[in-house]
Design an enzyme around this catalytic site. Structure first.
Site: not given
Length: 513
Positions: A91-92, A201, A259, A264, A333
């Site tokens: 997710g980041s 979230d 994410s 999650h 990548n």
């Protein structure tokens, strides 16, 4: 035949070894020991189906994104009702790629996020919602949070805008609670701003607004799907005399992010996605930043889908330079593995069940803690002004009962956690509650980074590079979240007996304070 035997044994193995990871609805409570067993705030929930999918993909040994990845991307896009979903490794990374895409020289200059441009976000939340703004050379502008919803104070957005510098809004739906989407979209429309929804979230949450307002906001992509009447979530319903549009969070802005980390709503182990909501022109840009920055859009192992692989002249390269090795962006990548996508496809089929379990778990906690309002202020969905005690004594309805404000909008939360604010007049603090819960083996978390501008990295950044961020007003709501908020789990692996032990423990903590 050998593969069939391996997969059959895989299922037997998973049934025996991973029984504790099954959904709560598919296991009993014989293993739970009060005060001894650990109760995590979140955990991966899966069965032998996911293990079989992973092993099957591993035996095929394609490894990099392939047929499972293609199928997962298509299925997830269909679930959300968006144009495209592109898988990434977290997710980041999804947030980083989403913001990076808005810096592309392929976008019109007046809309492009360039160094020194501003992106509005909110102060309390997870740091990697904000970090990509800085990493891409832009300036985050922090507005305050509403403590009870955890979401941004949307009435502060307009005053934070600087014409010509503000290019986008990026913020998360906090703990499964949608932010005020209608109001944010109205500001974006008025000032021609991008909207990036951090939906990491909040997978499974939905937002409802009057159809007339949705039309005015240009949500034609959702209205078209709703009118087809084939989507399980996106729909138009008559409420009283008003037609209302309902759609998932992550389907309203320009880009959204997901994410699939184990805590999650569904998991691929590590993993995430960037969703291209309506403008298909963003797809090759997002794809480029995800895939090394290359200009070519052919997937791995496929060549010449443009039918002019050697017919391009870009940059200062010679005419005919191989398009697979032309780079239009300084990319990354950040792809996941095909094996992860195979797991994700099974998890996606479980998502409706998971979402309902989270709602029921939240409601069970809320009912059980209803008499602790002297010590705790409880979270509410956006647009709600009160929670209503279910009428049947000792029973909780499957669906929460809320009193709504007069905006006409509603939020239906796929709760990531059950948040409370520890009242200042209580003898407790969020730290003492956290410590006591931890002592009893009950997992809990603060609301991530609290007020991010008070985190060491942001304090240092503000000191060393004063122009790197902007805080146009005080942040009392974010400070209150930092000082008072704590949340516990609602994930679908929680047993009723575990939730009841959490309720009992919080009553004991209050009684002994």
């Amino acid at each position: 035949q050998i593969k069939k035997q391996i997969l059959a044994l895989t299922r037997v193995y998973a049934e025996q070894v991973h029984a504790c990871n099954r959904p709560a609805s598919a296991r009993d409570n014989t293993g739970f020991k009060r005060g001894v067993s650990k109760i995590p705030y979140a955990a991966r929930v899966f069965t032998e189906d996911e293990v079989e999918a992973a092993v099957s993909s591993a035996l095929d040994f394609w490894l990099t994104l392939g047929s499972e990845g293609d199928a997962m991307q298509q299925e997830f896009a269909t679930y959300l009702g968006v144009r495209h979903s592109l898988l990434v490794n977290s997710g980041s990374s999804a947030n980083l790629i989403a913001i990076s895409a808005l810096t592309s020289p392929k976008l019109p200059l007046e809309r492009r996020v360039t160094p020194g441009d501003e992106v509005i976000t909110c102060a309390a939340g997870f740091p990697t919602t904000v970090a990509p703004i800085i990493q891409c050379g832009a300036v985050p502008v922090f507005i305050d949070n509403e403590p009870v919803t955890g979401n941004a104070c949307v009435d502060q957005i307009e005053s934070a805008i600087v014409n010509g510098k503000t290019k986008a809004i990026m913020m998360a739906h906090t703990l499964g609670n949608p932010f005020d989407i209608a109001s944010v979209l109205e500001v974006c429309q008025r000032y021609d701003l991008w909207l990036v929804e951090d939906n990491c979230d909040s997978l499974g949450s939905t937002y409802t607004m009057p159809l007339s307002r949705a039309c005015a906001l240009g949500l034609d992509h959702l209205i078209k799907i709703a009118r087809q009447g084939t989507h399980p979530i996106i729909c138009i319903e008559l409420v009283g005399r008003i037609e209302m549009l309902t759609a998932p969070t992550g389907a309203f802005g320009d880009l959204s992010t997901q994410s699939f980390y184990p805590p999650h709503h569904m998991t691929m182990g590590e993993g995430g996605a960037v969703n291209i909501i309506r403008d298909a022109r963003l797809k090759p840009i997002v794809e480029s930043f995800r895939d090394w920055g290359r200009d070519c859009w052919c997937p791995s192992g496929v060549d010449n889908t443009c039918n002019k692989r050697y017919g391009w002249q870009l940059g200062e390269l010679p005419m005919g330079y191989d398009h697979k090795y032309i780079y239009s962006h300084l990319g990354y990548n950040v792809k996941p593995l095909d094996l992860q996508a195979a797991i994700g496809r099974v998890q996606l089929r479980r998502l409706p069940e998971f979402v309902e379990a989270r709602k029921k778990n939240w409601e069970r906690l809320r009912c059980g803690l209803a008499n602790l309002t002297d010590h705790f202020e409880f979270a509410l969905p956006t647009h709600s002004v009160a929670w209503r005690q279910p009428s049947r004594r000792g029973k909780c309805h499957a669906q929460p009962e809320f009193v709504w404000n007069e905006s006409g909008c509603r939020s239906q939360c796929s709760w990531f956690g059950f948040m409370v604010l520890v009242r200042q007049e209580s003898a407790l603090t969020n730290t003492t509650v956290a410590r006591e819960l931890d002592r009893r083996g009950i997992g809990n978390r603060m609301l991530f980074g609290g007020n991010l501008v008070r985190q060491p990295a942001f304090v240092r950044l503000r000191r060393d590079y004063p122009g790197s961020m902007r805080v146009p007003a005080d942040l009392p709501g974010a400070d209150r979240i930092m000082n008072e908020a704590i949340f516990i789990g609602t994930f679908p692996g929680l047993l009723a007996i575990e939730i009841d032990y959490i309720i009992e423990s919080l009553h004991d903590i209050v009684r002994l304070a």
